[in-house]
Scaffold this motif. Structure first.
Motif, short mmCIF file in Angstrom:
data_model
loop_
_atom_site.label_atom_id
_atom_site.label_comp_id
_atom_site.label_asym_id
_atom_site.label_seq_id
_atom_site.Cartn_x
_atom_site.Cartn_y
_atom_site.Cartn_z
N ILE A 48 0.82 -1.22 -0.01
CA ILE A 48 -0.01 -0.11 -0.09
C ILE A 48 0.94 1.22 0.08
O ILE A 48 1.84 1.31 0.79
N ASP A 49 0.58 2.22 -0.90
CA ASP A 49 1.40 3.41 -1.01
C ASP A 49 0.94 4.50 -0.09
O ASP A 49 -0.02 4.04 0.71
N SER A 50 1.75 5.58 -0.03
CA SER A 50 1.18 6.55 1.00
C SER A 50 0.01 7.25 0.50
O SER A 50 -0.83 7.65 1.61
N ASP A 51 -0.54 7.02 -0.68
CA ASP A 51 -2.06 7.58 -1.03
C ASP A 51 -3.02 6.77 -1.06
O ASP A 51 -4.09 7.00 -1.45
N GLY A 52 -2.52 5.28 -0.49
CA GLY A 52 -3.55 4.44 -0.35
C GLY A 52 -3.80 3.28 -1.44
O GLY A 52 -4.54 2.44 -1.45
N GLU A 53 -2.90 3.55 -2.51
CA GLU A 53 -3.17 2.74 -3.66
C GLU A 53 -2.59 1.45 -3.46
O GLU A 53 -1.42 1.26 -2.72
N THR A 54 -3.26 0.36 -3.59
CA THR A 54 -2.89 -0.93 -3.26
C THR A 54 -2.49 -1.88 -4.33
O THR A 54 -2.84 -1.82 -5.33
N THR A 55 -1.55 -2.89 -4.09
CA THR A 55 -1.30 -3.87 -5.08
C THR A 55 -1.30 -5.11 -4.28
O THR A 55 -0.93 -5.29 -3.28
N TYR A 56 -1.72 -6.20 -4.88
CA TYR A 56 -2.01 -7.65 -4.48
C TYR A 56 -1.23 -8.61 -5.46
O TYR A 56 -1.45 -8.38 -6.81
N THR A 57 -0.81 -9.82 -5.05
CA THR A 57 -0.42 -10.91 -5.95
C THR A 57 -1.77 -11.46 -6.25
O THR A 57 -2.66 -11.46 -5.67
N ASP A 58 -1.83 -11.87 -7.55
CA ASP A 58 -3.14 -12.46 -8.00
C ASP A 58 -3.73 -13.56 -7.04
O ASP A 58 -4.99 -13.58 -7.15
N SER A 59 -3.19 -14.28 -6.43
CA SER A 59 -3.73 -15.41 -5.73
C SER A 59 -4.44 -14.78 -4.40
O SER A 59 -5.18 -15.42 -4.00
N GLU A 60 -3.92 -13.68 -4.23
CA GLU A 60 -4.49 -13.04 -2.75
C GLU A 60 -5.53 -12.03 -2.83
O GLU A 60 -6.41 -11.70 -1.96
N GLY A 62 -8.98 -10.65 -3.74
CA GLY A 62 -10.29 -10.76 -3.21
C GLY A 62 -10.34 -11.41 -1.91
O GLY A 62 -11.58 -11.34 -1.40
N ARG A 63 -9.23 -12.11 -1.46
CA ARG A 63 -9.28 -12.67 -0.11
C ARG A 63 -8.72 -11.75 0.92
O ARG A 63 -8.90 -11.86 1.92
N PHE A 64 -7.51 -11.26 0.38
CA PHE A 64 -6.98 -10.27 1.56
C PHE A 64 -6.81 -8.69 1.18
O PHE A 64 -7.23 -8.40 -0.03
N THR A 65 -7.07 -7.87 2.25
CA THR A 65 -7.13 -6.50 2.30
C THR A 65 -6.15 -5.74 2.92
O THR A 65 -5.95 -6.23 4.14
N ILE A 66 -5.17 -4.96 2.18
CA ILE A 66 -4.23 -4.20 2.94
C ILE A 66 -4.88 -3.07 3.11
O ILE A 66 -5.58 -2.42 2.54
N SER A 67 -4.53 -2.31 4.48
CA SER A 67 -4.96 -1.01 4.73
C SER A 67 -4.03 -0.31 5.46
O SER A 67 -3.17 -1.13 6.26
N ARG A 68 -3.95 1.24 5.86
CA ARG A 68 -2.97 1.60 6.50
C ARG A 68 -3.67 2.70 7.22
O ARG A 68 -4.46 3.66 6.74
#
Length: 122
Positions: A48-60, A62-68
């Motif tokens: 997760i970037d400082s502006d809230g933009e997120t990136t996930y691996t394909d397998s995760e 939909g199942r995982f959510t990163i937040s800050r």
């Protein structure tokens, strides 16, 4: 001295959920979660970037959510519908630079690392 401290790991049945937390004393622009299963290399899970933009691996995705929460100096990883393959040590990481999308899923993108928290799915 930069410190990242993970918490929230534990044992859970397949299909269950866990929320990992990472408390840091130095805010990185890009924060990431990685994991390392026994006998395997450490791999990126989400960032997760400082502006809230997120990136996930394909397998995760939909199942995982990163937040800050910058006010709390914390980054979180909500993990739902956990699978046996999710069993691993999970690490929090911080980078002075920005995430730059999928580059942020590489170990080399980060300077600072926590000690990890164990997640066991059975």
């Amino acid at each position: 001295h930069v410190q990242l401290v993970e918490s929230g790991g534990g044992s859970v049945q397949a299909g269950g959920s866990l929320r990992l937390s990472c408390l840091y004393n130095h805010r990185g622009n890009c924060m990431g979660w990685f994991r390392q299963a026994p006998g395997k290399e450490r791999e990126g899970v989400a960032s997760i970037d400082s502006d809230g933009e997120t990136t996930y691996t394909d397998s995760e995705k939909g199942r995982f959510t990163i937040s800050r929460d910058n006010a709390k100096n914390s980054v979180y990883l909500q993990m739902n519908n956990l699978k046996l393959d999710d069993t691993a040590m999970y690490f929090c990481a911080a980078s002075e630079g920005y995430c730059y999308s999928r580059a942020s899923l590489l170990n080399s993108h980060y300077t600072y690392w926590g000690q990890g928290t164990q997640v066991t799915v059975s």
